[in-house]
Enzyme design. Sequence first.
Site, PDB file in Angstrom:
ATOM      1  N   CYS A 170      -2.202   9.046   3.335  1.00 31.65           N
ATOM      2  CA  CYS A 170      -2.078   8.762   1.604  1.00 31.65           C
ATOM      3  C   CYS A 170      -3.345   8.968   0.922  1.00 31.65           C
ATOM      4  CB  CYS A 170      -1.669   7.258   1.444  1.00 31.65           C
ATOM      5  SG  CYS A 170      -2.534   5.882   2.301  1.00 31.65           S
ATOM      6  N   GLU A 174       0.927  -1.144   0.067  1.00 33.01           N
ATOM      7  CA  GLU A 174       0.152  -0.044  -0.033  1.00 33.01           C
ATOM      8  C   GLU A 174       0.872   1.162   0.026  1.00 33.01           C
ATOM      9  OE1 GLU A 174      -2.699   1.985  -0.455  1.00 33.01           O
ATOM     10  OE2 GLU A 174      -3.577   0.164   0.061  1.00 33.01           O
TER      11      GLU A 174
END
Length: 444
Positions: free
Chosen positions: A248, A214
């Site tokens: 993010c 990720e």
Amino acid sequence: READLALDAAESAFGPWSRFPAEARARILFRAAAILRRRKFEFSAWLTFEAGKNWPEADADTAEAIDFLEFYGREALRLSEPRPLTPYPGEENNLYYIPLGVGVVHSPFNFPLAIMAGMVAASVVTGNTVVVKPSVQTPVVAAKFLEIMAEAGLPDGVANYLPGDPAVIGDYLTTDPRVRFINFTGSAAVGTRLWEMAARRQPGQRWLRRVVAEMGGKDAIIVDTGSDLDAAATGIVASAFGYSGQKCSACSRAIVLAPVYNAVLEKTVNLTRELKIGDPALPETQFGPMISSPALERVLGYIEIGQGEGRLATGGRRLPELDGYFVEPTIFDGADPNGRLAREEIFGPVVAFTQARSFDEALDLANRSDYGLTGGVYSNNRAHLELARREFAVGNLYFNRKCTGALVGVQPFGGLNMSGTDSKAGGQDYLLQFTQAKVVAERF
């Protein structure tokens, strides 16, 4: 030496742990969730102290960790049930999901409890053992969580705590032939390097390593004409400046249709200037510090770049009067859509506003990114929403709400392109990445 000891312990523990019934492994996660629920305020305090999260952000981090433990425990039980196969006369055919082996968990600073707990829980509940390397900025939260796992009954050697400088131990862990998988959350630069190293077969290595990654994002919110402009401005501010933009999934681009551009910009700037900046331990604080001096300097560097790519609408200053790594929440007006400010991940509280002449152009601008993690659209135009549903190239797309805050089991989380392997943490497919399928056929 410490890395070798951790890998030795994980390798030794794998055999016995892999033979634990799925029900027993799941019960450990359920018990850990119960312990963490009882100690929720303690862990939220650690998140405020060590990671600089304000109380709402810390509370959400702890709650998400509990959700991961509960969800992955239930998912492990589901995967342990017999898999339906096409019947065949005279044979019994079964498919089983079996663990991979020893893995390495690289967890980030920005969700030092939730993401780390989810990565560890998913790895071990499927029968694997892991070495846990937390972020150098937040090692205490990880240590406290592994204490809970031990209290819940996790056997020694199943999850091995190994704090340290990734420059010293990261490559070693990634390339050791005993390591079967890498579970990583962090930047695209580090993630792609890990991917490359993990792909190389080492002497004595009997498998292809699996990488679950990720990585970053350059997330955009589109605001259409005819939408609720107050809701859009509120969503942009919440998405951009929650935890000082150190997510993010944070909104770092606002792409607004020309007829409503000035109104949305004005509303967003006004809301941004009302944010209460200060010590995250104080209940009234809405906006806290950056995690470190290098993080602060990186953001200040992008603010300097932005001066040449747009007009500074608000913010842009370091706040030396506050004790910590503080920078004002910052908005640039008329940012060059092809400039660095609008293309590169900043991982801080900076938003680039860009005007679009049509919804098609807005989508095109949103997709001009190497990343594809989250995105948002504020619109009441059904045709535009359906176009975005098809064409907006992100793993998590949100309509008429902020683009952060995915809930476990509700919005499985993971991105496209350079945002990672679209692993969908908190989704029904996630545990499959830590297992391999085995079919047994017996003829009678």
